[in-house]
Scaffold this active site. Structure first.
Site, PDB file in Angstrom:
ATOM      1  N   TYR A 208     -18.277 -89.915  58.158  1.00  0.00           N
ATOM      2  CA  TYR A 208     -17.034 -89.900  58.452  1.00  0.00           C
ATOM      3  C   TYR A 208     -16.335 -90.182  56.552  1.00  0.00           C
ATOM      4  CZ  TYR A 208     -16.311 -93.898  61.141  1.00  0.00           C
ATOM      5  OH  TYR A 208     -15.319 -94.865  62.841  1.00  0.00           O
ATOM      6  N   GLU A 210     -12.940 -92.497  55.371  1.00  0.00           N
ATOM      7  CA  GLU A 210     -11.786 -92.868  55.908  1.00  0.00           C
ATOM      8  C   GLU A 210     -11.509 -92.847  54.374  1.00  0.00           C
ATOM      9  OE1 GLU A 210     -12.762 -97.221  57.357  1.00  0.00           O
ATOM     10  OE2 GLU A 210     -12.470 -96.634  59.725  1.00  0.00           O
ATOM     11  N   ASP A 354       9.230 -80.879  66.246  1.00  0.00           N
ATOM     12  CA  ASP A 354       7.804 -81.342  67.011  1.00  0.00           C
ATOM     13  C   ASP A 354       8.012 -80.290  67.243  1.00  0.00           C
ATOM     14  OD1 ASP A 354       6.009 -81.067  68.342  1.00  0.00           O
ATOM     15  OD2 ASP A 354       6.434 -82.385  69.870  1.00  0.00           O
ATOM     16  N   THR A 380       1.023 -78.960  66.800  1.00  0.00           N
ATOM     17  CA  THR A 380      -0.565 -78.956  67.013  1.00  0.00           C
ATOM     18  C   THR A 380      -1.026 -78.307  66.511  1.00  0.00           C
ATOM     19  OG1 THR A 380       0.429 -78.295  68.860  1.00  0.00           O
ATOM     20  CG2 THR A 380      -0.041 -79.990  69.593  1.00  0.00           C
ATOM     21  N   LYS A 383      -1.928 -74.320  69.719  1.00  0.00           N
ATOM     22  CA  LYS A 383      -1.007 -73.275  70.871  1.00  0.00           C
ATOM     23  C   LYS A 383      -0.896 -72.333  70.066  1.00  0.00           C
ATOM     24  CE  LYS A 383       0.821 -77.421  72.856  1.00  0.00           C
ATOM     25  NZ  LYS A 383       0.775 -78.817  72.456  1.00  0.00           N
ATOM     26  N   ARG A 389      -8.316 -77.675  68.301  1.00  0.00           N
ATOM     27  CA  ARG A 389      -7.299 -78.697  69.344  1.00  0.00           C
ATOM     28  C   ARG A 389      -7.178 -80.344  68.365  1.00  0.00           C
ATOM     29  NH1 ARG A 389      -6.924 -77.674  74.163  1.00  0.00           N
ATOM     30  NH2 ARG A 389      -5.124 -78.801  74.343  1.00  0.00           N
TER      31      ARG A 389
HETATM   32  N1  PLP Z   1       4.604 -82.393  71.460  1.00  0.00           N
HETATM   33  C1  PLP Z   1       5.188 -81.506  71.535  1.00  0.00           C
HETATM   34  C2  PLP Z   1       5.693 -80.712  72.247  1.00  0.00           C
HETATM   35  C3  PLP Z   1       3.511 -80.084  73.205  1.00  0.00           C
HETATM   36  O1  PLP Z   1       4.579 -79.185  73.682  1.00  0.00           O
HETATM   37  C4  PLP Z   1       2.542 -81.230  72.534  1.00  0.00           C
HETATM   38  C5  PLP Z   1       1.293 -80.163  74.100  1.00  0.00           C
HETATM   39  O2  PLP Z   1       1.840 -80.432  74.536  1.00  0.00           O
HETATM   40  C6  PLP Z   1       2.209 -82.306  72.447  1.00  0.00           C
HETATM   41  C7  PLP Z   1       3.659 -82.875  71.450  1.00  0.00           C
HETATM   42  C8  PLP Z   1       0.856 -83.054  72.037  1.00  0.00           C
HETATM   43  O3  PLP Z   1       0.393 -82.390  71.865  1.00  0.00           O
HETATM   44  P1  PLP Z   1      -1.878 -83.204  71.959  1.00  0.00           P
HETATM   45  O4  PLP Z   1      -1.811 -82.736  73.449  1.00  0.00           O
HETATM   46  O5  PLP Z   1      -2.390 -82.603  71.288  1.00  0.00           O
HETATM   47  O6  PLP Z   1      -1.682 -84.209  72.083  1.00  0.00           O
END
Ligand code: PLP
Length: 572
Positions: A208, A210, A354, A380, A383, A389
């Site tokens: 842990y 935090e 994003d 993320t 990918k 993950r």
């Molecule tokens: N943002 C985009 C553009 C995504 O394609 C994804 C997942 O497919 C996410 C956020 C969310 O990721 P997670 O599945 O790890 O929550």
């Protein structure tokens, strides 16, 4: 119950007795032949389809017959998950089912008369598997081997999980086989390196922590502090960012933390619509982001199906949002992050990128980076970036405090230190030339596969791809097939894709008119343009075959052969 049945020319002598038994029991039969005793058939060509039916759950059991029953058993047992044996007596039939959880029963026409078949099958099918731990453990050991501990590991040949929880062990073994035997084209999936897998499966899961390095709420954090500091520094260096937060458990958490840091409920946000490629966390009505904020969506241009920055600027001018987000789950073209940041700033809004999908391409310098232009960047790590993950937030120093507070204690508790360690390994791997070469090949593979499908008459959203993914628009040349059906047909041929909504979608998100295809995972297996072209052709064959079992079976055999040439990079 479904039972797969097959015999060679010698086993044909037992065919009627087997089929008669199945029909009397009300079993549905997948008949893998042969019905012709006059022409010699090579027994593996019968045993493998039957064994595969059992292996992949199309049939619960298999029955095979040849002259001795031995060749069929040997051939069927080559497939993991299959437990085949020659059974000569009722007692053997019983024990085979009970102790070995046998799922393919083999018979030999040399030793068995047709009238002996029914009693043997009866004893087998009337028996039950012994559910005791001893037998389940042994069966799991058969199926799963010693994964994840391989050669050189202190645990070589041992698995605590196989002993303690054979069901989960067997499920993991099954998923591993699936990953090995399917061509993985889900654009958001990838295969991590053995180092990342090791870090993600490490004892750091016990800790842990935090808070943040140097400011934890628990003792004993000196080593995890080192891990998180390394992860943060490596992320900053990799993307040229002033600040990094490596704690978000996922991309969704990263996005929600950004919103929590810079928005108040009811604030206006301008984001990309889901059906045009955006993500659920970009203000979808049933996602918290859609419930908390006043959302306006932009989409792609109806003609070009590409982002129309001038139209976005006009909407921003009208709506005056507090935040403009850009980034997509299903957009096959480059995104001009600089333009989006400019149009957001022009109306006094913050810009959030994003880059979940393209983070690996950005790290390799093959997609323009949002970091110099956008105020807040989320990603993320699993990918194209090919890490565990998880999520990541990058920002300028002025937002650091708000972002860190929004992640913890804002929306998360204890960070996943094993995953943060794996993220650190991923950021290090992503700095090398090897990683840049990999990303270059991801792009080439996507371009080749997309072109192959276009040449075969398929229509692609936005006319093709600049990145790691593309989308087939089924409406043009296969108007009666929806994305769901395409996904199912391809899966039967061992090609994994996902159905996807596309711009101007007319079907529901469950059915969809599109299929999304990405190349990060096949490229990690070592496949190149020749394989990408071949896979493109197979996809076309399956989709154009009107559900033909024969075509699907032929492609499946070819896919299995391809997969065996490109093994996964894990021991065991
Ligand atoms: N943002 C985009 C553009 C995504 O394609 C994804 C997942 O497919 C996410 C956020 C969310 O990721 P997670 O599945 O790890 O929550």
């Amino acid at each position: 119950m479904l039972v797969s049945v097959g015999m060679d020319h010698r086993g044909v002598a037992l065919r009627s007795a087997i089929l008669h038994f199945c029909s009397a029991r009300g079993f549905l039969v997948i008949d893998r032949g042969t019905a012709d005793g006059s022409a010699p058939v090579d027994y593996p060509l019968i045993a493998h389809p039957v064994a595969r039916d059992v292996q992949f759950g199309r049939a619960r059991f298999g029955i095979l017959a040849c002259g001795s029953g031995l060749g069929m058993a040997v051939a069927a047992n080559r497939l993991p998950g299959v437990r085949a044996a020659l059974v000569l007596s009722r007692e053997m039939a019983k024990i085979f089912r009970r102790h070995n959880h046998g799922n393919v029963l083999c018979l030999g026409a040399r030793w068995q008369e047709p009238e002996e078949v029914a009693p043997l099958l009866q004893y087998f099918f009337d028996e039950e598997e012994d559910g005791g731990l001893r037998h389940r453990r042994r069966v799991a050991l058969l199926d799963g081997g010693c994964w994840p501990y391989g050669k050189g590991s202190a645990m070589e040949g041992k698995s605590a999980l196989a002993t303690e929880d054979p069901e989960i062990f067997a499920a993991i073994g099954g998923e591993r086989r699936r990953q090995e035997e399917y061509v993985e084209l889900i654009a958001s999936e990838n295969f991590v390196s053995p180092s990342i897998l090791e870090a993600a499966g490490s004892i750091l899961t016990n800790k842990y922590a935090e808070g943040y390095p140097g400011q934890r709420y628990y003792g004993g954090c000196e080593f995890v502090d080192r891990v998180e500091s390394l992860a943060r520094d490596r992320a900053k260096k990799l993307f040229g960012a002033e600040h990094a937060n490596v704690q978000p458990h996922s991309g969704s958490q990263a996005n929600m933390a950004v919103y929590a840091a810079v928005l108040r409920p009811g604030d206006r946000i301008l984001t990309m619509s889901l059906s045009h490629g955006g993500h659920l966390t970009h203000g979808y009505a049933k996602n918290l982001s859609g419930m908390l904020y006043e959302v306006t969506h932009y989409g792609t241009d109806p003609e070009s199906q590409r982002l129309d920055y001038a139209a976005m600027a006009r909407i921003a001018e009208k709506v005056r949002p507090k935040l403009v987000t850009v980034g997509a789950s299903a957009y096959p073209r480059q995104i001009d992050f600089q333009k989006v940041a400019e149009l957001a700033h022009a109306v006094g809004a913050l810009a959030m990128a994003d880059m979940a999908h393209v983070a690996g391409l950005v790290a390799a310098g093959l997609h323009p980076s949002p970091v110099p232009f956008c105020d807040l960047v989320t990603a993320t790590t699993h990918k194209t970036l090919r890490g565990p993950r998880g999520g990541l937030i990058l920002c300028r120093k002025e937002f650091a405090k708000a972002i860190d507070g929004a992640v913890f204690p804002g929306i998360q508790g204890g960070p996943l230190m094993h995953i943060i360690a794996a993220k650190a390994v991923c950021f290090r791997e992503a700095t090398g030339q090897k990683f840049r070469d990999y990303q270059r090949l991801v792009l080439e593979n996507a371009a080749v596969m997309a072109k192959t499908l276009q040449n075969l008459g398929f229509s692609l959203v936005a006319g093709g791809t600049d990145n790691h993914l593309f989308l087939i628009d089924l409406r043009k040349n296969l108007p009666t097939m929806d994305g769901k059906m395409a996904q199912i047909l391809l899966e039967r041929a061992h090609i994994t894709v996902n159905k996807n909504t596309i711009p101007g979608e007319t079907r529901s998100p469950v059915d969809t008119s599109g299929v999304r295809i990405g190349t990060p995972a096949i490229t990690s297996r070592g496949m190149g343009p020749a394989e990408a072209q071949q896979i493109g052709q197979w996809i076309a064959e399956v989709l154009m075959a009107n559900g033909s079992e024969e075509t699907i079976a032929t492609v499946r055999e070819n896919v299995l052969a391809l997969c065996s040439r490109f093994p996964l990079p894990y021991p065991g």
